[in-house]
Design a protein around this motif. Structure first.
Motif, PDB file in Angstrom:
ATOM      1  N   PRO A 123       0.816  -1.210   0.000  1.00 30.74           N
ATOM      2  CA  PRO A 123       0.000   0.000   0.000  1.00 30.74           C
ATOM      3  C   PRO A 123       0.852   1.263   0.000  1.00 30.74           C
ATOM      4  CG  PRO A 123       0.123  -0.900   2.217  1.00 30.74           C
ATOM      5  CD  PRO A 123       0.812  -1.886   1.319  1.00 30.74           C
ATOM      6  N   SER A 124       0.388   2.270  -0.704  1.00 32.71           N
ATOM      7  CA  SER A 124       1.079   3.556  -0.703  1.00 32.71           C
ATOM      8  C   SER A 124       0.459   4.520   0.299  1.00 32.71           C
ATOM      9  CB  SER A 124       1.052   4.180  -2.099  1.00 32.71           C
ATOM     10  OG  SER A 124      -0.285   4.420  -2.521  1.00 32.71           O
ATOM     11  N   ARG A 125      -0.791   4.266   0.694  1.00 33.74           N
ATOM     12  CA  ARG A 125      -1.472   5.093   1.674  1.00 33.74           C
ATOM     13  C   ARG A 125      -2.156   4.188   2.695  1.00 33.74           C
ATOM     14  NH1 ARG A 125       1.358   8.100  -0.342  1.00 33.74           N
ATOM     15  NH2 ARG A 125       0.999  10.178  -1.262  1.00 33.74           N
ATOM     16  N   VAL A 126      -1.805   4.346   3.979  1.00 30.79           N
ATOM     17  CA  VAL A 126      -2.349   3.502   5.045  1.00 30.79           C
ATOM     18  C   VAL A 126      -2.907   4.390   6.143  1.00 30.79           C
ATOM     19  CG1 VAL A 126      -1.838   1.764   6.799  1.00 30.79           C
ATOM     20  CG2 VAL A 126      -0.755   1.618   4.553  1.00 30.79           C
ATOM     21  N   LEU A 127      -4.086   4.029   6.641  1.00 30.42           N
ATOM     22  CA  LEU A 127      -4.702   4.711   7.783  1.00 30.42           C
ATOM     23  C   LEU A 127      -4.743   3.750   8.956  1.00 30.42           C
ATOM     24  CD1 LEU A 127      -6.337   7.008   9.149  1.00 30.42           C
ATOM     25  CD2 LEU A 127      -8.399   5.970   8.144  1.00 30.42           C
ATOM     26  N   GLU A 128      -4.228   4.192  10.098  1.00 30.96           N
ATOM     27  CA  GLU A 128      -4.272   3.415  11.336  1.00 30.96           C
ATOM     28  C   GLU A 128      -5.093   4.196  12.354  1.00 30.96           C
ATOM     29  OE1 GLU A 128      -1.165   1.370  14.524  1.00 30.96           O
ATOM     30  OE2 GLU A 128      -0.590   3.219  13.491  1.00 30.96           O
ATOM     31  N   LEU A 129      -6.149   3.592  12.868  1.00 33.89           N
ATOM     32  CA  LEU A 129      -6.965   4.206  13.910  1.00 33.89           C
ATOM     33  C   LEU A 129      -6.602   3.529  15.229  1.00 33.89           C
ATOM     34  CD1 LEU A 129     -10.425   4.410  12.070  1.00 33.89           C
ATOM     35  CD2 LEU A 129      -8.649   6.168  12.252  1.00 33.89           C
ATOM     36  N   GLY A 130      -5.869   4.246  16.072  1.00 34.51           N
ATOM     37  CA  GLY A 130      -5.362   3.696  17.322  1.00 34.51           C
ATOM     38  C   GLY A 130      -3.860   3.490  17.243  1.00 34.51           C
TER      39      GLY A 130
ATOM     40  N   VAL B  53      -0.871   7.420   7.921  1.00 36.55           N
ATOM     41  CA  VAL B  53      -1.566   8.386   8.764  1.00 36.55           C
ATOM     42  C   VAL B  53      -2.137   7.617   9.946  1.00 36.55           C
ATOM     43  CG1 VAL B  53      -3.453  10.053   8.942  1.00 36.55           C
ATOM     44  CG2 VAL B  53      -2.146   9.863   6.811  1.00 36.55           C
ATOM     45  N   THR B  54      -1.703   7.954  11.152  1.00 30.81           N
ATOM     46  CA  THR B  54      -2.153   7.228  12.334  1.00 30.81           C
ATOM     47  C   THR B  54      -2.842   8.192  13.290  1.00 30.81           C
ATOM     48  OG1 THR B  54      -1.461   5.811  14.194  1.00 30.81           O
ATOM     49  CG2 THR B  54       0.164   7.413  13.379  1.00 30.81           C
ATOM     50  N   VAL B  55      -4.020   7.788  13.772  1.00 31.03           N
ATOM     51  CA  VAL B  55      -4.881   8.654  14.580  1.00 31.03           C
ATOM     52  C   VAL B  55      -4.963   8.094  15.997  1.00 31.03           C
ATOM     53  CG1 VAL B  55      -7.209   9.598  14.841  1.00 31.03           C
ATOM     54  CG2 VAL B  55      -6.232   9.281  12.537  1.00 31.03           C
ATOM     55  N   GLU B  56      -4.707   8.941  16.987  1.00 26.48           N
ATOM     56  CA  GLU B  56      -4.750   8.542  18.388  1.00 26.48           C
ATOM     57  C   GLU B  56      -5.499   9.594  19.197  1.00 26.48           C
ATOM     58  OE1 GLU B  56      -4.781   7.001  21.859  1.00 26.48           O
ATOM     59  OE2 GLU B  56      -3.874   5.819  20.227  1.00 26.48           O
TER      60      GLU B  56
ATOM     61  N   HIS C 279       9.099  12.217   9.058  1.00 28.45           N
ATOM     62  CA  HIS C 279       7.748  12.759   8.964  1.00 28.45           C
ATOM     63  C   HIS C 279       7.231  12.791   7.529  1.00 28.45           C
ATOM     64  CE1 HIS C 279       8.148  14.595  13.148  1.00 28.45           C
ATOM     65  NE2 HIS C 279       7.061  13.856  13.186  1.00 28.45           N
ATOM     66  N   THR C 280       8.094  12.666   6.553  1.00 22.28           N
ATOM     67  CA  THR C 280       7.630  12.544   5.171  1.00 22.28           C
ATOM     68  C   THR C 280       6.955  11.201   4.932  1.00 22.28           C
ATOM     69  OG1 THR C 280       9.836  11.755   4.546  1.00 22.28           O
ATOM     70  CG2 THR C 280       9.369  14.116   4.251  1.00 22.28           C
ATOM     71  N   GLN C 281       7.193  10.235   5.837  1.00 30.07           N
ATOM     72  CA  GLN C 281       6.632   8.898   5.697  1.00 30.07           C
ATOM     73  C   GLN C 281       5.406   8.658   6.561  1.00 30.07           C
ATOM     74  OE1 GLN C 281      10.785   7.347   6.553  1.00 30.07           O
ATOM     75  NE2 GLN C 281      10.090   5.756   5.138  1.00 30.07           N
ATOM     76  N   PHE C 282       5.193   9.485   7.565  1.00 31.69           N
ATOM     77  CA  PHE C 282       4.063   9.252   8.458  1.00 31.69           C
ATOM     78  C   PHE C 282       3.592  10.562   9.075  1.00 31.69           C
ATOM     79  CE2 PHE C 282       7.467   9.480  11.521  1.00 31.69           C
ATOM     80  CZ  PHE C 282       6.876   9.973  12.683  1.00 31.69           C
ATOM     81  N   GLN C 283       2.366  10.525   9.583  1.00 34.38           N
ATOM     82  CA  GLN C 283       1.810  11.658  10.315  1.00 34.38           C
ATOM     83  C   GLN C 283       0.943  11.131  11.445  1.00 34.38           C
ATOM     84  OE1 GLN C 283      -0.379  14.483   7.946  1.00 34.38           O
ATOM     85  NE2 GLN C 283      -0.960  15.741   9.703  1.00 34.38           N
ATOM     86  N   VAL C 284       1.184  11.611  12.652  1.00 35.45           N
ATOM     87  CA  VAL C 284       0.361  11.270  13.809  1.00 35.45           C
ATOM     88  C   VAL C 284      -0.626  12.409  14.039  1.00 35.45           C
ATOM     89  CG1 VAL C 284       0.329  10.736  16.269  1.00 35.45           C
ATOM     90  CG2 VAL C 284       2.231   9.927  14.852  1.00 35.45           C
TER      91      VAL C 284
END
Length: 266
Positions: A119-126, A147-150, A170-175
């Protein structure tokens, strides 16, 4: 194909597609298993972590203490800049402390899913303490974005630091700190689509509050955040099946033109 899981009776099963159905991934434990694979190339699988009730109560009652303790142990004992070392240190900590991350064996099954999908775009909830975030990023392409949401600010802050300790930028992920219900409608603005990517998520991992899974799935559909050419949504369940989980299953059962439901009970 069947692979052993990290908890007793846990397994990963794949089935080849028939007609318009896509191949199937199921994580299951006794009396709790489900997979919803979309005819529109949308996959949703149920995945159980199998933690005991007393552990969950302990974690809820002392979450800030556990988060700080976990972060301090991993930060101190891992080799900075090495994702493998960070994951191994998490596992070392969990040998003697209650933990709410998925663990190495189930993590290996997650690795297989990510390796297959790329995957090129992943969303993590938690986000929790960052274990699964590191696990996901380690298997994603260098140009991919997580993109991970907490919801909890302290957990988000410490989880973000662990991800950076593992060597990711941070170019690879965002919290993002906030509730999933508040964040999901605004996610198009953080995807930064390019000629090589789309404004959708290829993979979504829900590991926050199971009571919100149904609501958040509806929100993802409403906001058209699931990639129309193929998305996987992994749901992490711990403990007995809840009313909201039954609502989710009933919803998918009523939409047979979009989903086919498969189950496995050991």
């Amino acid at each position: 194909m069947e692979l052993s899981g990290s908890h007793p009776h846990a397994s990963l099963v794949t089935a080849e597609p028939q007609g318009t159905h896509m191949w199937l991934v199921i994580f299951s434990v006794p009396l709790l298993s489900a997979l919803m694979s979309g005819r529109c190339r949308r996959w949703i699988s149920a995945w159980s972590g199998g933690l005991k009730a007393w552990t969950l109560k302990l974690l809820r009652g002392h979450k800030s203490v556990c988060v700080r303790s976990t972060h301090a142990f991993v930060f101190t004992h891992c080799t900075h800049g090495r994702a493998d070392s960070v994951l191994e240190t998490f596992d070392l900590y969990s040998d003697s402390h209650p933990s709410d991350w998925i663990g190495p064996k189930t993590g290996e099954m997650l690795d297989e899913v990510v390796q297959r999908l790329r995957p090129s775009r992943v969303l993590e909830l938690g986000t929790h303490c960052g274990y699964t975030s590191v696990r996901l990023l380690r298997q994603m392409p260098p140009t991919g974005r997580l993109v991970t949401v907490e919801k909890d600010p302290l957990t988000a802050e410490l989880g973000e630091e662990i991800i950076m300790v593992a060597g990711f930028k941070h170019t690879q992920f965002q919290v993002i700190t906030g509730s999933s219900g508040d964040i999901i409608p605004d996610l198009h603005g953080v995807l930064n689509p390019s000629p090589e990517t789309t404004n959708h998520f290829d993979l979504v991992l829900m590991d926050h509050d199971p009571q919100l899974y149904f609501h958040d799935l509806l929100a993802l559909e409403r906001e058209e955040l699931l990639c129309p050419t193929g998305s996987i949504v992994l749901l992490v369940f711990r403990g007995p099946e809840s009313k909201s989980n039954k609502q989710l299953m009933n919803y998918l059962t009523s939409r047979k033109c979009h989903y086919s439901i498969h189950s496995l009970v050991h």
